[in-house]
Design a protein around this motif. Sequence first.
Motif, PDB file in Angstrom:
ATOM      1  N   GLU A 175     -79.754  12.198 -88.194  1.00 52.48           N
ATOM      2  CA  GLU A 175     -79.238  12.818 -86.976  1.00 52.48           C
ATOM      3  C   GLU A 175     -78.454  11.794 -86.145  1.00 52.48           C
ATOM      4  OE1 GLU A 175     -82.361  15.605 -85.354  1.00 52.48           O
ATOM      5  OE2 GLU A 175     -81.571  14.715 -83.506  1.00 52.48           O
ATOM      6  N   PHE A 176     -79.046  10.619 -85.974  1.00 55.44           N
ATOM      7  CA  PHE A 176     -78.405   9.574 -85.168  1.00 55.44           C
ATOM      8  C   PHE A 176     -77.075   9.138 -85.787  1.00 55.44           C
ATOM      9  CE2 PHE A 176     -77.907   5.001 -84.036  1.00 55.44           C
ATOM     10  CZ  PHE A 176     -77.694   5.174 -82.687  1.00 55.44           C
ATOM     11  N   SER A 177     -77.004   9.185 -87.121  1.00 55.27           N
ATOM     12  CA  SER A 177     -75.763   8.737 -87.764  1.00 55.27           C
ATOM     13  C   SER A 177     -74.588   9.674 -87.459  1.00 55.27           C
ATOM     14  CB  SER A 177     -75.955   8.565 -89.272  1.00 55.27           C
ATOM     15  OG  SER A 177     -76.032   9.818 -89.877  1.00 55.27           O
ATOM     16  N   ILE A 178     -74.889  10.904 -87.024  1.00 57.15           N
ATOM     17  CA  ILE A 178     -73.784  11.803 -86.638  1.00 57.15           C
ATOM     18  C   ILE A 178     -73.058  11.214 -85.422  1.00 57.15           C
ATOM     19  CG2 ILE A 178     -73.207  14.136 -85.787  1.00 57.15           C
ATOM     20  CD1 ILE A 178     -75.626  15.121 -87.496  1.00 57.15           C
ATOM     21  N   LEU A 179     -73.842  10.712 -84.467  1.00 56.92           N
ATOM     22  CA  LEU A 179     -73.235  10.067 -83.297  1.00 56.92           C
ATOM     23  C   LEU A 179     -72.455   8.817 -83.720  1.00 56.92           C
ATOM     24  CD1 LEU A 179     -72.773   9.553 -80.280  1.00 56.92           C
ATOM     25  CD2 LEU A 179     -75.060   8.546 -80.150  1.00 56.92           C
ATOM     26  N   ILE A 180     -73.051   8.004 -84.589  1.00 53.55           N
ATOM     27  CA  ILE A 180     -72.380   6.769 -85.026  1.00 53.55           C
ATOM     28  C   ILE A 180     -71.070   7.092 -85.758  1.00 53.55           C
ATOM     29  CG2 ILE A 180     -72.599   4.768 -86.614  1.00 53.55           C
ATOM     30  CD1 ILE A 180     -74.149   4.380 -83.964  1.00 53.55           C
ATOM     31  N   GLU A 181     -71.071   8.144 -86.589  1.00 54.59           N
ATOM     32  CA  GLU A 181     -69.839   8.512 -87.317  1.00 54.59           C
ATOM     33  C   GLU A 181     -68.744   8.987 -86.352  1.00 54.59           C
ATOM     34  OE1 GLU A 181     -69.037   7.975 -90.478  1.00 54.59           O
ATOM     35  OE2 GLU A 181     -71.006   7.286 -91.130  1.00 54.59           O
ATOM     36  N   ILE A 182     -69.140   9.728 -85.312  1.00 56.97           N
ATOM     37  CA  ILE A 182     -68.150  10.159 -84.299  1.00 56.97           C
ATOM     38  C   ILE A 182     -67.531   8.905 -83.661  1.00 56.97           C
ATOM     39  CG2 ILE A 182     -67.873  11.257 -82.010  1.00 56.97           C
ATOM     40  CD1 ILE A 182     -70.103  13.257 -82.875  1.00 56.97           C
ATOM     41  N   LEU A 183     -68.400   7.940 -83.358  1.00 57.90           N
ATOM     42  CA  LEU A 183     -67.905   6.717 -82.706  1.00 57.90           C
ATOM     43  C   LEU A 183     -67.033   5.892 -83.644  1.00 57.90           C
ATOM     44  CD1 LEU A 183     -71.040   5.808 -80.576  1.00 57.90           C
ATOM     45  CD2 LEU A 183     -68.785   6.481 -79.733  1.00 57.90           C
ATOM     46  N   ILE A 184     -67.377   5.853 -84.928  1.00 53.33           N
ATOM     47  CA  ILE A 184     -66.534   5.115 -85.890  1.00 53.33           C
ATOM     48  C   ILE A 184     -65.110   5.689 -85.853  1.00 53.33           C
ATOM     49  CG2 ILE A 184     -66.113   4.710 -88.372  1.00 53.33           C
ATOM     50  CD1 ILE A 184     -69.205   4.537 -88.712  1.00 53.33           C
ATOM     51  N   SER A 185     -65.010   7.026 -85.899  1.00 50.78           N
ATOM     52  CA  SER A 185     -63.667   7.648 -85.893  1.00 50.78           C
ATOM     53  C   SER A 185     -62.947   7.385 -84.576  1.00 50.78           C
ATOM     54  CB  SER A 185     -63.767   9.167 -86.065  1.00 50.78           C
ATOM     55  OG  SER A 185     -64.471   9.460 -87.220  1.00 50.78           O
ATOM     56  N   ALA A 186     -63.656   7.576 -83.464  1.00 50.14           N
ATOM     57  CA  ALA A 186     -63.008   7.425 -82.148  1.00 50.14           C
ATOM     58  C   ALA A 186     -62.545   5.982 -81.927  1.00 50.14           C
ATOM     59  CB  ALA A 186     -63.985   7.848 -81.042  1.00 50.14           C
ATOM     60  N   ILE A 187     -63.399   5.039 -82.286  1.00 50.66           N
ATOM     61  CA  ILE A 187     -63.079   3.618 -82.057  1.00 50.66           C
ATOM     62  C   ILE A 187     -61.933   3.173 -82.963  1.00 50.66           C
ATOM     63  CG2 ILE A 187     -64.034   1.273 -82.358  1.00 50.66           C
ATOM     64  CD1 ILE A 187     -66.746   2.596 -81.272  1.00 50.66           C
ATOM     65  N   THR A 188     -61.936   3.651 -84.216  1.00 48.11           N
ATOM     66  CA  THR A 188     -60.822   3.311 -85.119  1.00 48.11           C
ATOM     67  C   THR A 188     -59.503   3.825 -84.537  1.00 48.11           C
ATOM     68  OG1 THR A 188     -62.334   3.460 -87.000  1.00 48.11           O
ATOM     69  CG2 THR A 188     -59.985   3.460 -87.513  1.00 48.11           C
ATOM     70  N   MET A 189     -59.514   5.081 -84.070  1.00 46.01           N
ATOM     71  CA  MET A 189     -58.292   5.649 -83.482  1.00 46.01           C
ATOM     72  C   MET A 189     -57.838   4.838 -82.267  1.00 46.01           C
ATOM     73  SD  MET A 189     -59.046   9.730 -83.648  1.00 46.01           S
ATOM     74  CE  MET A 189     -57.722  10.255 -82.597  1.00 46.01           C
ATOM     75  N   HIS A 190     -58.817   4.473 -81.425  1.00 46.54           N
ATOM     76  CA  HIS A 190     -58.498   3.735 -80.192  1.00 46.54           C
ATOM     77  C   HIS A 190     -57.891   2.361 -80.518  1.00 46.54           C
ATOM     78  CE1 HIS A 190     -58.653   2.591 -76.053  1.00 46.54           C
ATOM     79  NE2 HIS A 190     -59.742   1.845 -76.125  1.00 46.54           N
ATOM     80  N   LEU A 191     -58.454   1.684 -81.503  1.00 46.34           N
ATOM     81  CA  LEU A 191     -57.924   0.364 -81.862  1.00 46.34           C
ATOM     82  C   LEU A 191     -56.529   0.491 -82.476  1.00 46.34           C
ATOM     83  CD1 LEU A 191     -61.189  -1.272 -83.279  1.00 46.34           C
ATOM     84  CD2 LEU A 191     -60.022  -1.858 -81.137  1.00 46.34           C
ATOM     85  N   LEU A 192     -56.341   1.492 -83.335  1.00 49.67           N
ATOM     86  CA  LEU A 192     -55.018   1.681 -83.957  1.00 49.67           C
ATOM     87  C   LEU A 192     -53.962   1.951 -82.880  1.00 49.67           C
ATOM     88  CD1 LEU A 192     -55.971   3.824 -87.105  1.00 49.67           C
ATOM     89  CD2 LEU A 192     -55.038   1.494 -87.121  1.00 49.67           C
ATOM     90  N   SER A 193     -54.312   2.773 -81.913  1.00 54.06           N
ATOM     91  CA  SER A 193     -53.344   3.082 -80.841  1.00 54.06           C
ATOM     92  C   SER A 193     -53.024   1.838 -80.018  1.00 54.06           C
ATOM     93  CB  SER A 193     -53.885   4.168 -79.915  1.00 54.06           C
ATOM     94  OG  SER A 193     -54.126   5.348 -80.632  1.00 54.06           O
ATOM     95  N   GLN A 194     -54.029   0.980 -79.814  1.00 51.54           N
ATOM     96  CA  GLN A 194     -53.779  -0.247 -79.040  1.00 51.54           C
ATOM     97  C   GLN A 194     -52.842  -1.187 -79.808  1.00 51.54           C
ATOM     98  OE1 GLN A 194     -57.221  -1.978 -76.768  1.00 51.54           O
ATOM     99  NE2 GLN A 194     -58.371  -0.421 -77.860  1.00 51.54           N
ATOM    100  N   ILE A 195     -53.011  -1.240 -81.125  1.00 54.54           N
ATOM    101  CA  ILE A 195     -52.127  -2.105 -81.929  1.00 54.54           C
ATOM    102  C   ILE A 195     -50.702  -1.537 -81.896  1.00 54.54           C
ATOM    103  CG2 ILE A 195     -51.700  -3.088 -84.225  1.00 54.54           C
ATOM    104  CD1 ILE A 195     -54.806  -2.667 -84.722  1.00 54.54           C
ATOM    105  N   LYS A 196     -50.602  -0.202 -82.040  1.00 57.84           N
ATOM    106  CA  LYS A 196     -49.267   0.426 -81.992  1.00 57.84           C
ATOM    107  C   LYS A 196     -48.589   0.172 -80.654  1.00 57.84           C
ATOM    108  CE  LYS A 196     -50.492   3.898 -85.336  1.00 57.84           C
ATOM    109  NZ  LYS A 196     -51.329   5.096 -85.454  1.00 57.84           N
ATOM    110  N   ALA A 197     -49.389   0.090 -79.591  1.00 57.30           N
ATOM    111  CA  ALA A 197     -48.821  -0.134 -78.249  1.00 57.30           C
ATOM    112  C   ALA A 197     -48.405  -1.582 -78.030  1.00 57.30           C
ATOM    113  CB  ALA A 197     -49.835   0.286 -77.193  1.00 57.30           C
ATOM    114  N   GLY A 198     -48.878  -2.507 -78.883  1.00 57.87           N
ATOM    115  CA  GLY A 198     -48.430  -3.893 -78.730  1.00 57.87           C
ATOM    116  C   GLY A 198     -49.518  -4.948 -78.742  1.00 57.87           C
ATOM    117  N   ALA A 199     -50.788  -4.558 -78.942  1.00 62.35           N
ATOM    118  CA  ALA A 199     -51.841  -5.579 -79.011  1.00 62.35           C
ATOM    119  C   ALA A 199     -51.606  -6.478 -80.227  1.00 62.35           C
ATOM    120  CB  ALA A 199     -53.218  -4.928 -79.096  1.00 62.35           C
ATOM    121  N   ASP A 200     -51.719  -7.798 -80.021  1.00 64.36           N
ATOM    122  CA  ASP A 200     -51.485  -8.760 -81.113  1.00 64.36           C
ATOM    123  C   ASP A 200     -52.761  -9.071 -81.874  1.00 64.36           C
ATOM    124  OD1 ASP A 200     -48.694  -9.513 -80.299  1.00 64.36           O
ATOM    125  OD2 ASP A 200     -49.759 -10.173 -78.497  1.00 64.36           O
TER     126      ASP A 200
END
Length: 347
Positions: A175-200
Amino acid sequence: MTTSNPIILDVLDGKDVKSIPIWLMRQAGRYLEEYQAVRKISGSFLDLCYSPKMAKRVTLQPIERFNFDAAIIFSDILVIPDALGQSVQFQEGIGPILEPLRDLSSLNCLNMDNLTNHLSPVYEAISDVRLELTRDKAVIGFSGAPWTVATYMVEGGSSKDFSNIKQWAYSSPEEFSILIEILISAITMHLLSQIKAGADVIQIFDSWAGLLPDSGFKKWCVYPIKKIVAGVRSEFPDIPIIIFPRLAGHRYIAIADIEGVTAVSVDHTISTDWLSKNLQNKVVVQGNLDPVFLLSGGAAMKSEVKRILEGLSGHPFIFNLGHGVLPSTPTDNVSELCEMVSVYRRS
Ligand code: 1CP
């Protein structure tokens, strides 16, 4: 000078073993009067995080004052639960307050649909910082790691014993891993968007990694970080990735062994001797000054900084703290620290 590559990128690339770049976790914040002045007029803390103009200003303040080698974007790890639809507030003198998630049905309030749109002010701030910052400085984007972000989501804020999240993770791992999997997807998306915006560079903060017993560390820290690093690497094979699994002890090795991890940021409880023997042969190391030495300053700080520089500068090394700058830190101590590191790298 201003046209050269940021030295932190050369160090992360293993190309430069002589320079010692410096930046500090929580380098923007309450210990700076210019931050307090912006904070006073910003409305809530989250309003500051979501105002590209003000976020850019406070991101650049510590660079202007101390000439650090990198600017970490001013934001917070808790923008993720906020963007997923959980109620998040920061209360003066208390800290973050969230509507706690304690069971499967409470996860229904989380929704990925608006994530990128909700966090677009962060990406705008990164692009603006990149435009304004000289080319010899790097922009660091960041996120919390799933375990650390989940502690706030489940406990409803900061916690003393983390008993709610541990109980959920230990007794109902599926059950707890459902929350962790949601966070894995959200955090990956957030980091990718930051790199696209210019993070080095990107850094993942797993501030509460050290709480877990070994089995939990593998499941809730190593595995999610591995998935996120792989997700980021699949789109950006060359982006430097720093992981900060605070208080991981000998388990820093398990993080360093994750494929695609460039650097490990270490707390102050681990010796330079252990780090040079066990970690610096695998990854770039960042850290490891106790923030209280920076708070105290004087001879105590000087001898500790010298000890760290002597112990870790034989391999690519980034000077930083073992945790964030404390709010009552005198700015003169920070200037003195920067001067010491800069003299050491010139000598
Ligand atoms: O103005 C204020 O008083 C708010 C204080 C503040 C600040 C300046 C908070 C509230 N967050 C931040 C900014 C912040 N947070 C940054 C900015 C960039 C920089 O480093 O300069 C970063 C990287 C963070 C990351 C963060 N937030 C972490 C991971 C690092 C760490 O300190 O362990 C964590 C755990 C948080 C949660 C958080 N944000 C703020 C508070 C009071 C807390 C709770 C801390 C706790 O539980 O002890």
